[in-house]
Design a protein around this motif. Structure first.
Motif, short mmCIF file in Angstrom:
data_model
loop_
_atom_site.label_atom_id
_atom_site.label_comp_id
_atom_site.label_asym_id
_atom_site.label_seq_id
_atom_site.Cartn_x
_atom_site.Cartn_y
_atom_site.Cartn_z
N THR A 20 9.94 -6.99 -20.80
CA THR A 20 11.39 -6.85 -20.76
C THR A 20 11.83 -5.60 -21.51
OG1 THR A 20 11.51 -9.25 -20.75
CG2 THR A 20 13.54 -8.07 -21.24
N ALA A 23 10.94 -2.65 -19.49
CA ALA A 23 11.87 -2.45 -18.37
C ALA A 23 13.15 -1.77 -18.86
CB ALA A 23 12.21 -3.79 -17.72
N PHE A 24 13.61 -2.21 -20.03
CA PHE A 24 14.83 -1.61 -20.59
C PHE A 24 14.59 -0.13 -20.88
CE2 PHE A 24 17.92 -0.76 -23.97
CZ PHE A 24 19.07 -1.24 -23.36
N TRP A 26 12.32 1.81 -19.56
CA TRP A 26 12.15 2.52 -18.29
C TRP A 26 13.51 2.82 -17.66
CZ3 TRP A 26 13.64 1.04 -13.34
CH2 TRP A 26 13.16 1.84 -12.30
N ALA A 27 14.40 1.82 -17.68
CA ALA A 27 15.71 1.99 -17.07
C ALA A 27 16.48 3.11 -17.76
CB ALA A 27 16.49 0.67 -17.14
N GLN A 32 18.86 5.05 -15.10
CA GLN A 32 19.55 3.94 -14.42
C GLN A 32 20.90 3.66 -15.06
OE1 GLN A 32 18.61 2.41 -11.69
NE2 GLN A 32 16.64 3.43 -11.51
N LEU A 36 26.96 5.62 -13.27
CA LEU A 36 27.17 4.23 -12.87
C LEU A 36 28.10 4.12 -11.66
CD1 LEU A 36 27.41 2.60 -16.39
CD2 LEU A 36 25.52 2.48 -14.77
N ASP A 38 28.15 6.03 -9.08
CA ASP A 38 27.33 6.16 -7.88
C ASP A 38 26.49 4.91 -7.68
OD1 ASP A 38 28.28 8.53 -7.12
OD2 ASP A 38 26.55 9.73 -7.76
N GLY A 39 26.00 4.36 -8.78
CA GLY A 39 25.15 3.18 -8.70
C GLY A 39 25.86 2.04 -7.99
N SER A 40 27.14 1.87 -8.32
CA SER A 40 27.88 0.75 -7.74
C SER A 40 28.05 0.94 -6.24
CB SER A 40 29.23 0.62 -8.41
OG SER A 40 30.06 1.70 -8.03
N LYS A 41 27.91 2.19 -5.76
CA LYS A 41 28.09 2.43 -4.32
C LYS A 41 26.76 2.43 -3.58
CE LYS A 41 32.31 5.02 -4.95
NZ LYS A 41 32.61 6.30 -5.57
N SER A 42 25.68 2.14 -4.29
CA SER A 42 24.38 2.25 -3.63
C SER A 42 24.16 1.19 -2.56
CB SER A 42 23.25 2.18 -4.67
OG SER A 42 23.25 0.91 -5.30
N ILE A 43 25.01 0.17 -2.50
CA ILE A 43 24.82 -0.83 -1.44
C ILE A 43 25.61 -0.49 -0.18
CG2 ILE A 43 24.25 -2.74 -3.00
CD1 ILE A 43 27.17 -3.69 -2.70
N PHE A 44 26.31 0.64 -0.22
CA PHE A 44 27.07 1.04 0.98
C PHE A 44 26.35 2.17 1.69
CE2 PHE A 44 30.04 -0.77 -2.06
CZ PHE A 44 30.63 -1.75 -1.28
N ASP A 45 26.60 2.28 2.97
CA ASP A 45 25.91 3.30 3.76
C ASP A 45 26.93 4.06 4.60
OD1 ASP A 45 23.15 2.65 3.16
OD2 ASP A 45 23.67 0.74 4.09
#
Lengths: 75, 490
Positions: A20, A23-24, A26-27, A32, A36, A38-45
């Motif tokens: 754990t 992972a933190f 690494w992030a 990561q 942020l 852009d990150g929130s839009k990563s599920i849109f195409d």
């Protein structure tokens, strides 16, 4: 027998706790936690962009926003 | 009614087009359908046990001539059938699909997952059979006999390995918050499950420490297995259906890491007043209160993302179930934090209040989000729309009203019961009288839930059989009313 079990459990504790933290780390290292927005839009195409509702079925011929009219994005 | 979608600058991740998305969805078909299909089957089985257990509260001698249908067996059979049969299978199915989408790559090694699904179902079947035949371990959440829990562990292990492989071969780009939650659940839970089973069933530790391990596991099953997967689905489906990014992505990340930090400490609050070192219980109470951080960040995020677009709940089945679940997550968690305060715990402990809380969490939050996810995933995986908006509407109202009535009834009944238990002037048997009317109400709500599940199973089966004619658009509520959906506010 008991000793083996406890060694295994202790090793598990260290491994999973450590993973754990790893992972933190690494992030943080791989950015990561940056950009942020852009990150929130990563599920849109391109074809399911922000502003298009998608409780629509990805049918061959249903590549449009919604059957009952497109959703307009107020801006 | 032209679409005025603004062109947003593309994100770091490579764009995915319709064909690719369809290919990814299709690649998940067999394992997702296996898990969803078995989930629906176990939902019906678990509901049957639930109804029977609830009726036994009203009529204690109902069917007690058969040992395997006595309350002590039917009740754990219910818990395990819904927790491992329904909720976990639905969770795994949803996660497989989400993993493939979020990794932006077709699902690999589906044989591994098919094996896992087979092991899983054999495990649950053996476990339920074991419990009914008197083989139960009598440890809450871990009643499955060892031959069944081993099967589940193999399945968990296979899925964890698969998740790591999927993540390793993902497309480059941002790791979305849902993926953090999924990986956490997949990697932590097999370890929790095996550790608890080893310490309680295979090489049992002695005395009071068993209670500590039991609730360390019991609460983490909710906190580090069901909760992360439920939140992963909510964090994906709410923005995705609305076409609107999460309100504050920063808060969502903060929520994940604070959940990771605090949730695993919570279990000991089940043991307030028990024979345990005070520091253990105190640390857990503190952690339970600290849970306000991940819960409030999630609540703010989900509320603010939907805000201004609550009208969308009128047409989207996925959104209606998911938002209902997300709201109940906040309710259940806040309630849980308060229940950990010793002053309040004194009243609610050992009463039906706790049962109401458990259903608020595992049903009103988790199960509702799983229903919502299945409404989104199934058509994309099967290539066929849901046959009827009316069935979905019936499903929603039956289960929403059912769970609402159940939680309210058990909460009120539980408080009355708790106050009566604390009153030295009231005998134990008399304290039970306070619960009777509320337990009748609970059975009534159980009938509503059962009806809702039958409607859902019907809808699910019709979709699998590809009943009716092929439809072009999605199955939305109120499509035939000719009303336009309200515009999505930015």
């Amino acid at each position: 027998m008991n000793a083996i079990v406890y060694i295994l459990l202790a090793a598990g504790l260290i491994f999973f706790g450590g993973s754990t933290l790893a992972a933190f780390y690494w992030a943080a290292k791989t950015g990561q936690f940056r950009n942020l927005e852009d990150g929130s839009k990563s599920i849109f195409d391109a074809d399911e962009p922000v502003g298009t509702a998608t409780d629509a079925f990805a049918d061959k011929n249903a590549d449009r926003p919604l059957r009952r009219g497109a959703i307009a994005l107020k801006s | 009614m032209s679409a005025t979608t603004t062109a947003h600058s593309s994100t770091a991740a490579p764009a995915m087009d319709k064909a690719e998305r369809a290919r990814i969805d299709e690649s998940t078909r067999v394992p997702v359908l296996l898990f969803f299909g078995s989930a629906v089957f176990w939902l019906l089985v678990g509901t049957l046990f639930a109804l029977l257990a609830s009726f036994k509260m009203n009529a204690p001698h109902l069917l007690d001539q058969w040992g395997w249908l006595t309350f002590g067996r039917v009740r754990p059979a219910h818990l395990n059938a819904v927790a491992y049969g329904w909720a976990s299978s639905a969770a795994i199915g949803t996660s497989l699909w989400l993993m493939a989408r979020l990794c932006r790559t077709p699902l690999r090694h589906s044989k591994l997952l098919i094996c896992a699904a087979i092991f899983w179902n054999i495990g649950v079947l053996l476990g339920i059979f074991g419990i009914l035949s008197g083989d139960s371990r009598s440890i809450e959440w871990l009643e499955f006999p060892n031959y069944a829990s081993l099967m589940l562990f193999v399945a968990f292990g296979l899925i964890a390995v698969w998740a790591v492989i999927m993540f390793r071969f993902r497309q480059p780009g941002h790791v979305y918050v849902s993926q953090w939650y999924l990986l956490a659940a997949f990697i932590w839970f097999p370890w929790l499950y095996s550790t608890a089973n080893i310490l309680l069933n295979f090489e049992p530790i002695q005395g009071g420490a068993q209670g500590a391990v039991n609730w360390w596991y019991g609460h983490n099953a909710l906190g580090l297995w069901f909760t992360p997967i439920g939140l992963a689905a909510a964090y994906y489906f709410i923005p995705k259906v609305l076409g609107r990014p999460i309100h504050s992505y920063y808060l969502s990340i903060l929520g994940f890491w604070s959940l990771a930090l605090f949730y695993s400490w919570n279990g000991m609050h089940h043991l307030i007043g028990g024979p345990f070192p005070a520091w253990m219980v105190s640390a857990s109470v503190v952690a339970s209160i600290m849970m306000f951080i991940p819960v409030i960040t999630t609540a703010i995020n989900h509320h603010m993302t939907v805000r201004g677009n609550f009208g969308a709940l009128k047409w989207s089945p996925t959104l209606r179930f998911t938002v209902f679940g997300a709201m109940c997550y906040t309710l259940a968690s806040v309630q849980g934090s308060f229940m950990a305060i010793p002053l309040l715990n004194k009243i609610t402990h050992f009463t039906h209040y706790t049962v109401g809380h458990a259903h608020l969490g595992l049903y009103a939050f988790f199960t509702m989000i799983m229903f919502g996810s299945m409404y989104y995933i199934m058509p994309r995986v099967v290539g066929w729309e849901w046959p009827s908006a009316r069935l979905i509407r019936w499903h929603f109202w039956l289960v929403a009203i059912g769970i609402g009535v159940m939680v309210v009834a058990l909460t009120i009944g539980g408080i009355l019961q708790g106050l009566a238990l604390l009153d030295p002037g009231i005998t134990f048997m008399a304290s039970l009288d306070y619960t009777k009317p509320w337990l009748f109400l609970r059975s009534g709500s159980g009938i509503l839930l059962t009806a809702g599940h039958i409607v859902f199973a019907t809808s699910f089966t019709l979709l699998l059989l590809k009943a009716g004619t092929r439809r072009e658009g999605p199955t939305l509520f109120g499509t035939d009313q000719g009303r336009e959906p309200e515009p999505i506010a930015p």
